[in-house]
Design a protein around this motif. Structure first.
Motif, short mmCIF file in Angstrom:
data_model
loop_
_atom_site.label_atom_id
_atom_site.label_comp_id
_atom_site.label_asym_id
_atom_site.label_seq_id
_atom_site.Cartn_x
_atom_site.Cartn_y
_atom_site.Cartn_z
N ILE A 103 35.85 -1.53 20.00
CA ILE A 103 34.42 -1.79 20.25
C ILE A 103 34.04 -1.33 21.66
O ILE A 103 32.99 -0.72 21.86
CB ILE A 103 34.11 -3.29 20.02
N MET A 104 34.92 -1.60 22.63
CA MET A 104 34.69 -1.13 24.00
C MET A 104 34.59 0.40 24.00
O MET A 104 33.74 0.98 24.67
CB MET A 104 35.82 -1.58 24.92
N GLU A 105 35.47 1.05 23.26
CA GLU A 105 35.46 2.52 23.22
C GLU A 105 34.15 3.01 22.58
O GLU A 105 33.57 4.00 23.03
CB GLU A 105 36.68 3.02 22.43
N ALA A 106 33.69 2.32 21.55
CA ALA A 106 32.43 2.70 20.90
C ALA A 106 31.27 2.61 21.89
O ALA A 106 30.40 3.50 21.93
CB ALA A 106 32.17 1.79 19.70
N LEU A 107 31.26 1.57 22.71
CA LEU A 107 30.19 1.41 23.71
C LEU A 107 30.24 2.53 24.74
O LEU A 107 29.21 3.07 25.15
CB LEU A 107 30.31 0.04 24.39
N ARG A 108 31.45 2.90 25.15
CA ARG A 108 31.57 4.02 26.10
C ARG A 108 31.06 5.31 25.46
O ARG A 108 30.36 6.10 26.09
CB ARG A 108 33.03 4.18 26.56
N GLN A 109 31.40 5.48 24.19
CA GLN A 109 30.98 6.70 23.48
C GLN A 109 29.45 6.79 23.40
O GLN A 109 28.87 7.86 23.56
CB GLN A 109 31.56 6.73 22.07
N ILE A 110 28.81 5.66 23.14
CA ILE A 110 27.35 5.65 23.03
C ILE A 110 26.73 6.15 24.34
O ILE A 110 25.81 6.96 24.34
CB ILE A 110 26.84 4.24 22.66
N GLN A 111 27.28 5.67 25.45
CA GLN A 111 26.74 6.09 26.74
C GLN A 111 27.07 7.56 27.02
O GLN A 111 26.21 8.32 27.45
CB GLN A 111 27.32 5.20 27.84
N LEU A 112 28.29 7.97 26.79
CA LEU A 112 28.69 9.35 27.08
C LEU A 112 27.94 10.35 26.20
O LEU A 112 27.62 11.45 26.64
CB LEU A 112 30.21 9.51 26.90
N ARG A 113 27.62 9.94 24.97
CA ARG A 113 26.89 10.85 24.08
C ARG A 113 25.45 11.07 24.53
O ARG A 113 24.77 11.94 24.02
CB ARG A 113 26.92 10.31 22.64
N GLN A 114 25.01 10.24 25.45
CA GLN A 114 23.68 10.46 26.04
C GLN A 114 23.80 11.29 27.32
O GLN A 114 22.88 11.35 28.12
CB GLN A 114 23.01 9.12 26.35
N ASN A 115 24.99 11.89 27.50
CA ASN A 115 25.27 12.71 28.69
C ASN A 115 25.15 11.93 29.98
O ASN A 115 24.73 12.46 31.01
CB ASN A 115 24.37 13.95 28.74
N ILE A 116 25.48 10.65 29.91
CA ILE A 116 25.51 9.82 31.12
C ILE A 116 26.97 9.66 31.52
O ILE A 116 27.74 9.00 30.83
CB ILE A 116 24.86 8.44 30.87
#
Ligand code: SF4
Ligand code: SF4
Length: 138
Positions: A95-108
């Motif tokens: 779940i932590m990895e999913a949250l990181r992915q959501i942010q990184l996929r926004q190019n942040i």
């Protein structure tokens, strides 16, 4: 028929953020009953601003902004202690990895290795730099 109704009801209850986290992690967020065992055993918890069990609660409540602004998802060391300890089989590390992915996929980007000085790059362990590129940048 009943399964279809259940799915429709769940879709109405869960907002898009919750659905996205579940889709990326493959985990059922509703399974967590807030026992706190994940936070009690987390070696990174003293450095987090939101505890691991609180992360789940905030996702359940759809509080995306609070989570995306927190240090916790980046402090998580992906050690899987929480995943092993959870009595409900919730894999919080995923779940932590999913949250990181959501942010990184926004190019942040969270880590900004390109901003480091040459001197600092020379001092830091190479493995730390590689990990930073791999895990903290989009
Ligand atoms: S250990 Fe599992 S059930 Fe307990 S709070 Fe953490 S995620 Fe929820
Ligand atoms: S995977 Fe992350 S949240 Fe879970 S125990 Fe390890 S550091 Fe804590």
């Amino acid at each position: 028929m009943f399964r279809g109704m259940k799915f429709e009801l769940e879709s109405k209850i869960k907002n898009k953020f919750v659905q996205k986290v579940e889709e990326l992690s493959g985990e059922n967020l509703s399974a967590c009953y807030q026992c706190g065992k994940c936070s009690a055993g987390c070696p990174s918890a003293p450095f987090m601003d939101i505890l691991p069990n609180q992360v789940i609660r905030l996702i359940q409540l759809g509080m995306k902004k609070e989570l995306m602004n927190s240090k916790t998802i980046w402090i998580c060391a992906s050690c899987f202690t929480c995943s092993v300890r959870c009595p409900k089989g919730v894999d919080l590390a995923k779940i932590m990895e999913a949250l990181r992915q959501i942010q990184l996929r926004q190019n942040i980007d969270y880590g900004k290795p390109l901003n480091l000085s040459k001197e600092k790059i020379g001092e830091l362990p190479q493995i730390a730099l590689v990990s930073n590129f791999r895990k903290f940048t989009a």
